[in-house]
Design a protein around this motif. Structure first.
Motif, PDB file in Angstrom:
ATOM      1  N   THR A  78       0.741  -1.209   0.119  1.00 23.95           N
ATOM      2  CA  THR A  78      -0.151  -0.042   0.129  1.00 23.95           C
ATOM      3  C   THR A  78       0.873   1.263  -0.023  1.00 23.95           C
ATOM      4  O   THR A  78       0.735   2.197  -0.687  1.00 23.95           O
ATOM      5  CB  THR A  78      -0.834   0.186   1.261  1.00 23.95           C
ATOM      6  OG1 THR A  78      -1.890  -1.067   1.048  1.00 23.95           O
ATOM      7  CG2 THR A  78      -1.695   1.234   1.195  1.00 23.95           C
ATOM      8  N   GLN A  79       1.947   1.320   0.670  1.00 23.72           N
ATOM      9  CA  GLN A  79       2.926   2.356   0.861  1.00 23.72           C
ATOM     10  C   GLN A  79       3.422   2.716  -0.515  1.00 23.72           C
ATOM     11  O   GLN A  79       3.762   3.630  -1.087  1.00 23.72           O
ATOM     12  CB  GLN A  79       4.039   2.209   1.917  1.00 23.72           C
ATOM     13  CG  GLN A  79       5.045   3.379   1.898  1.00 23.72           C
ATOM     14  CD  GLN A  79       4.460   4.518   2.876  1.00 23.72           C
ATOM     15  OE1 GLN A  79       4.329   5.498   2.239  1.00 23.72           O
ATOM     16  NE2 GLN A  79       3.438   4.365   3.790  1.00 23.72           N
ATOM     17  N   SER A  82       1.069   4.081  -2.994  1.00 23.34           N
ATOM     18  CA  SER A  82       0.704   5.532  -2.654  1.00 23.34           C
ATOM     19  C   SER A  82       1.944   6.398  -2.890  1.00 23.34           C
ATOM     20  O   SER A  82       1.898   7.459  -3.533  1.00 23.34           O
ATOM     21  CB  SER A  82       0.464   5.726  -1.153  1.00 23.34           C
ATOM     22  OG  SER A  82       1.399   5.264  -0.232  1.00 23.34           O
ATOM     23  N   ASN A  83       3.264   5.876  -2.709  1.00 27.66           N
ATOM     24  CA  ASN A  83       4.424   6.743  -3.240  1.00 27.66           C
ATOM     25  C   ASN A  83       4.480   6.922  -4.858  1.00 27.66           C
ATOM     26  O   ASN A  83       4.805   7.813  -5.077  1.00 27.66           O
ATOM     27  CB  ASN A  83       5.385   5.982  -2.888  1.00 27.66           C
ATOM     28  CG  ASN A  83       5.913   5.931  -1.333  1.00 27.66           C
ATOM     29  OD1 ASN A  83       5.219   6.376  -0.518  1.00 27.66           O
ATOM     30  ND2 ASN A  83       6.726   4.984  -0.864  1.00 27.66           N
ATOM     31  N   PRO A  90       6.182  10.995   0.953  1.00 21.80           N
ATOM     32  CA  PRO A  90       5.163  10.505   1.530  1.00 21.80           C
ATOM     33  C   PRO A  90       4.965  10.768   2.939  1.00 21.80           C
ATOM     34  O   PRO A  90       6.195  10.717   3.431  1.00 21.80           O
ATOM     35  CB  PRO A  90       4.653   8.997   1.189  1.00 21.80           C
ATOM     36  CG  PRO A  90       6.096   8.437   1.007  1.00 21.80           C
ATOM     37  CD  PRO A  90       6.897   9.801   0.449  1.00 21.80           C
ATOM     38  N   ASN A  92       2.441   9.201   4.909  1.00 22.17           N
ATOM     39  CA  ASN A  92       1.646   8.067   5.541  1.00 22.17           C
ATOM     40  C   ASN A  92       2.321   7.406   6.582  1.00 22.17           C
ATOM     41  O   ASN A  92       3.541   6.716   6.371  1.00 22.17           O
ATOM     42  CB  ASN A  92       0.950   7.051   4.532  1.00 22.17           C
ATOM     43  CG  ASN A  92       0.117   7.745   3.479  1.00 22.17           C
ATOM     44  OD1 ASN A  92      -0.429   8.747   4.094  1.00 22.17           O
ATOM     45  ND2 ASN A  92      -0.078   7.405   2.189  1.00 22.17           N
ATOM     46  N   TRP A  93       1.763   6.811   7.645  1.00 21.60           N
ATOM     47  CA  TRP A  93       2.457   6.190   8.874  1.00 21.60           C
ATOM     48  C   TRP A  93       2.257   4.686   8.453  1.00 21.60           C
ATOM     49  O   TRP A  93       3.297   3.891   8.666  1.00 21.60           O
ATOM     50  CB  TRP A  93       1.698   6.811  10.053  1.00 21.60           C
ATOM     51  CG  TRP A  93       1.895   5.770  11.300  1.00 21.60           C
ATOM     52  CD1 TRP A  93       0.919   4.815  11.758  1.00 21.60           C
ATOM     53  CD2 TRP A  93       3.216   5.377  11.943  1.00 21.60           C
ATOM     54  NE1 TRP A  93       1.696   4.066  12.760  1.00 21.60           N
ATOM     55  CE2 TRP A  93       2.892   4.291  12.978  1.00 21.60           C
ATOM     56  CE3 TRP A  93       4.331   5.986  11.897  1.00 21.60           C
ATOM     57  CZ2 TRP A  93       3.974   3.764  13.920  1.00 21.60           C
ATOM     58  CZ3 TRP A  93       5.448   5.383  12.806  1.00 21.60           C
ATOM     59  CH2 TRP A  93       5.081   4.400  13.704  1.00 21.60           C
ATOM     60  N   TYR A  94       0.955   4.355   7.928  1.00 21.58           N
ATOM     61  CA  TYR A  94       0.687   3.175   7.711  1.00 21.58           C
ATOM     62  C   TYR A  94       1.632   2.382   6.630  1.00 21.58           C
ATOM     63  O   TYR A  94       1.513   3.201   5.515  1.00 21.58           O
ATOM     64  CB  TYR A  94      -0.537   2.904   7.457  1.00 21.58           C
ATOM     65  CG  TYR A  94      -1.178   1.282   7.053  1.00 21.58           C
ATOM     66  CD1 TYR A  94      -1.222   0.272   7.947  1.00 21.58           C
ATOM     67  CD2 TYR A  94      -1.382   1.130   5.785  1.00 21.58           C
ATOM     68  CE1 TYR A  94      -1.621  -0.786   7.594  1.00 21.58           C
ATOM     69  CE2 TYR A  94      -1.492  -0.178   5.264  1.00 21.58           C
ATOM     70  CZ  TYR A  94      -1.875  -1.340   6.211  1.00 21.58           C
ATOM     71  OH  TYR A  94      -2.021  -2.597   5.987  1.00 21.58           O
ATOM     72  N   GLY A  95       2.504   1.501   6.898  1.00 20.99           N
ATOM     73  CA  GLY A  95       3.388   0.999   5.852  1.00 20.99           C
ATOM     74  C   GLY A  95       4.659   1.676   5.650  1.00 20.99           C
ATOM     75  O   GLY A  95       5.614   1.230   4.762  1.00 20.99           O
ATOM     76  N   SER A  96       4.808   2.583   6.606  1.00 22.40           N
ATOM     77  CA  SER A  96       6.213   3.267   6.480  1.00 22.40           C
ATOM     78  C   SER A  96       7.407   2.603   7.051  1.00 22.40           C
ATOM     79  O   SER A  96       7.086   1.690   7.812  1.00 22.40           O
ATOM     80  CB  SER A  96       6.128   4.756   6.936  1.00 22.40           C
ATOM     81  OG  SER A  96       5.843   4.704   8.616  1.00 22.40           O
ATOM     82  N   TRP A  99       6.603   2.664  10.812  1.00 16.89           N
ATOM     83  CA  TRP A  99       5.705   1.669  11.228  1.00 16.89           C
ATOM     84  C   TRP A  99       6.165   0.233  11.190  1.00 16.89           C
ATOM     85  O   TRP A  99       5.911  -0.593  12.075  1.00 16.89           O
ATOM     86  CB  TRP A  99       4.392   1.611   9.978  1.00 16.89           C
ATOM     87  CG  TRP A  99       3.307   1.028  10.285  1.00 16.89           C
ATOM     88  CD1 TRP A  99       2.225   1.397  11.174  1.00 16.89           C
ATOM     89  CD2 TRP A  99       2.960  -0.530   9.897  1.00 16.89           C
ATOM     90  NE1 TRP A  99       1.416   0.230  11.159  1.00 16.89           N
ATOM     91  CE2 TRP A  99       1.682  -0.649  10.448  1.00 16.89           C
ATOM     92  CE3 TRP A  99       3.780  -1.309   9.033  1.00 16.89           C
ATOM     93  CZ2 TRP A  99       1.094  -1.855  10.152  1.00 16.89           C
ATOM     94  CZ3 TRP A  99       3.142  -2.518   8.716  1.00 16.89           C
ATOM     95  CH2 TRP A  99       1.889  -2.757   9.135  1.00 16.89           C
TER      96      TRP A  99
END
Length: 255
Positions: A78-79, A82-83, A90, A92-96, A99
């Motif tokens: 997902t990360q 989105s990138n 990015p 986003n915390w989720y998938g970073s 994280w």
């Protein structure tokens, strides 16, 4: 501990040197791979993207482990997606990366807390054989000798614990087959489709059974209530008749 990014054949004796409790090396000579059963415990082949070990039971992933890995892969995927859609860095915390580090930290803390609990069910979530051998390592022995009050606040369980599902079964079958090179990516997809259809069938069957039982219970309950009502009415009528007979007996005695 010894770290050797590149190990030549002339340095092979490092692998059998008892002065080192742990050795991590990199090598390109095929001889190391052919002799890995005698020289090392674990070999990772970068070209084939495959991990070889002398003890397959020790590194066997449980259903909870596979569930944990799947969650990490989904988050990372997902990360990445989105990138690709964003032109800026990015947020986003989720998938970073942070994280992912947090997830591994939670996994390790849960494992350590579980070793203190002695819960055999929780041990199975981490693979019983792995936990037993992990508790014999020098790292764990040094850790257990030091007080850690904070670990008592950590739930002694796997971070991905849960009931076994069809998705868990699918992952287990895929991993076992992949270990022996029995499946391709297309076959894995086909397995997923079959498992999904099986899930729909089981779900439909479960709903059908539930409805059948519910209908049976409703009809049975109604019959029981009707029978109980008729029985109660009959009992009332019998009591009334008995009272009338008693009254007649009393009148005869008086007269």
């Amino acid at each position: 501990t010894s770290l050797q990014p590149y190990l030549s054949l002339q340095q092979m004796d490092i692998l059998t040197n008892l002065e080192y409790s742990c050795v991590l090396v990199g090598a390109v000579n095929p001889l190391y791979f052919k002799q890995h059963n005698k020289l090392v415990d674990i070999v990772y082949n970068i070209d084939l993207n495959h991990l070889y070990t002398n003890d397959t039971h020790l590194l066997k992933l449980s259903s909870a482990d596979l569930r944990f890995c799947n969650a990490l892969l989904e988050a990372a995927r997902t990360q990445i997606e989105s990138n690709e859609e964003l032109s800026v860095k990015p947020t986003n915390w989720y998938g970073s990366e942070e994280w992912l580090r947090t997830q591994f930290k939670s996994y390790l803390l849960g494992l350590l807390a579980t070793t203190l609990s002695g819960d055999s069910v929780a041990f199975d979530d981490y693979n019983m054989e792995f936990v037993k051998n992990f508790m014999k390592t020098q790292m764990y022995l040094e850790w257990i000798e030091t007080p850690h009050d904070g670990i008592l606040k950590i739930p002694p369980r796997h971070v991905s614990e849960g009931e076994l599902s069809l998705n868990d079964l699918k992952r287990q079958l895929t991993v076992r087959a992949s270990d022996y090179g029995l499946v391709t990516s297309k076959q894995v997809e086909q397995v997923g489709q079959v498992m999904q259809k099986t899930g729909h069938v089981i779900s439909a069957t479960k709903d059908s059974i539930h409805n059948t039982i519910s209908n049976w219970w409703t009809s049975t309950s109604s019959a029981v209530i009707t029978w109980w009502g008729d029985t109660a009415s009959q009992d009332v009528e019998s009591e009334e008749e008995e009272e009338e007979q008693e009254e007649k007996v009393k009148e005869n005695v008086v007269s």
